[in-house]
Write an enzyme that holds these catalytic residues in place. Structure first.
Site, PDB file in Angstrom:
ATOM      1  N   LYS A  81     -22.223  10.073   2.836  1.00  0.00           N
ATOM      2  CA  LYS A  81     -20.968  10.333   2.138  1.00  0.00           C
ATOM      3  C   LYS A  81     -21.121  11.615   1.335  1.00  0.00           C
ATOM      4  CE  LYS A  81     -16.931   8.102   1.610  1.00  0.00           C
ATOM      5  NZ  LYS A  81     -16.235   7.353   2.666  1.00  0.00           N
ATOM      6  N   GLY A 182      -2.710  -0.151  -5.150  1.00  0.00           N
ATOM      7  CA  GLY A 182      -2.695   1.144  -4.501  1.00  0.00           C
ATOM      8  C   GLY A 182      -1.409   1.336  -3.715  1.00  0.00           C
ATOM      9  N   GLY A 184      -1.395   4.470  -1.640  1.00  0.00           N
ATOM     10  CA  GLY A 184      -1.754   5.626  -0.830  1.00  0.00           C
ATOM     11  C   GLY A 184      -1.715   5.317   0.649  1.00  0.00           C
ATOM     12  N   VAL A 186      -3.921   4.052   2.955  1.00  0.00           N
ATOM     13  CA  VAL A 186      -4.350   2.748   3.441  1.00  0.00           C
ATOM     14  C   VAL A 186      -3.475   1.635   2.873  1.00  0.00           C
ATOM     15  CG1 VAL A 186      -6.239   1.074   3.448  1.00  0.00           C
ATOM     16  CG2 VAL A 186      -6.712   3.503   3.849  1.00  0.00           C
ATOM     17  N   ALA A 187      -3.255   1.649   1.565  1.00  0.00           N
ATOM     18  CA  ALA A 187      -2.415   0.615   0.938  1.00  0.00           C
ATOM     19  C   ALA A 187      -1.014   0.629   1.522  1.00  0.00           C
ATOM     20  CB  ALA A 187      -2.364   0.834  -0.569  1.00  0.00           C
TER      21      ALA A 187
END
Length: 348
Positions: A81, A182, A184, A186-187
């Site tokens: 990452k 969330g 965004g 994904v949410a």
């Protein structure tokens, strides 16, 4: 001097690279946890951290999570990452992103990057101008690639349905209440899929305009950010940032299921036990949210097309069922069971 030794999340990481480019102001950390199964695959996060130690902790935790995620998804990738340390206003330009691409290239394929929080497909294109060790690039019809977010959302949605079947004995989300943290990429995807199946939604996000748009689209109720986790619901779905399941927040949960797309949801390993002791079914985050990296891996390795991506994502519920069954049989919490499975796969 900032070093990983002594950090609780340092887990014999194979390499840590601290990147500085004075011309653009780039400061970044690239963490390589394991290359046992292949090059260290994992996205780049562009985020403003309170201090450098927080950035290092994030990189260490996220890279270890990617090792586990890729192993459990059966992908030919190790775990890595990167975090780019943003300024307070989170501004970036093409020159800074290009400098990061050169840093990735300098590792010679040890690390393969893609999108994460704060990064876009356009940023990946800029990085691709500097290195071939990148995925999540724009695609034409029928090809694999592009924004991994929708694939993550699909996997989380299917994982939620699996949790509902196990904990509530229901095959549909129709009429159930989901509290989603969330709004965004994904949410938002999870919310749209759940709403389409007839779920009732409560959502919260620090971005007022974004959460209002999603609520208008899905018919969701907006709740305060600090009230989301304690909202009475059939499913609480954390889909924002990590370390939100703490001793305090777990005590306040009013739900039989926690299943969401955020990385590193448990603040400590003990929090997995706390969830189990409260009778709350937990979907280990790096198992349920693997859809994005499944798409990234298939794009980068070029071992199949959209059908294979879909097939791999649809295997997520089965892996969760395996974890939950082992948890029930052994008395260990699902997060600990998943960790043991992943560690065996990467030779740890």
């Amino acid at each position: 001097m900032l070093t990983p030794w002594g950090f609780p999340d340092f887990d014999a990481h194979e390499a840590l690279h601290f990147v500085t480019d004075r011309a653009t102001g780039l400061r970044a950390i690239i963490a390589v946890h394991s290359t046992h199964l292949g090059p260290a695959g994992g996205g780049t996060r562009f985020w403003h951290y309170a201090d450098d130690a927080d950035a290092l902790t994030d990189a260490l935790r996220l890279s270890r999570g990617m090792s586990y995620k890729n192993a459990m998804a059966g992908l030919p990738l190790g775990g890595g990452k990167a975090v780019i340390l943003a300024n307070a206003d989170r501004s970036k330009d093409e020159a800074l992103v290009a400098a990061f691409g050169r840093a990735v290239d300098s590792l010679g394929g040890q690390y393969v990057t893609a999108e994460d929080v704060g990064m876009s497909v356009a940023d990946m294109m800029t990085i691709a101008g500097q290195t071939r060790f990148v995925a999540g690039l724009p695609v034409e019809g029928g090809a694999v690639g592009g924004d991994p977010g929708p694939h993550t959302s699909l996997g989380v949605f299917l994982g939620i349905k699996a949790a509902v079947r196990r904990a509530l004995g229901k095959d549909s989300l129709a009429g159930l209440h989901l509290a989603i943290q969330g709004a965004g990429s994904v949410a938002g995807g999870v919310a749209r899929l759940a709403a389409a199946e007839g779920a009732r939604l409560s959502i919260a996000d620090v971005d007022a305009a974004r959460v209002e748009r999603l609520a208008a689209e899905t018919g969701a109720t907006i709740v305060p950010v600090d009230a989301l986790l304690s909202t009475p619901a059939d499913v609480v779905s954390p889909c924002a940032l990590g370390a939100i399941l703490t001793e305090e927040s777990i005590a306040a949960l009013d739900t039989p299921i926690v299943a969401g797309g955020a990385n590193n949801q448990l603040a400590t390993p003990e929090d997995g036990t706390r969830l189990m002791e409260r009778g709350i079914l937990y979907a280990p985050d790096y198992v349920i949210n693997a859809g994005g990296i499944i798409n990234v891996s298939t794009e980068y390795v070029k071992d199949g097309g959209p059908e294979l991506v879909r097939q791999r994502i649809e295997a997520i519920p089965g892996r969760l069922e395996q974890i939950w069954s082992e948890s029930a049989a052994s008395g260990r919490d699902p997060a600990a069971v998943a960790d043991s499975m992943a560690q065996a796969l990467i030779g740890r």
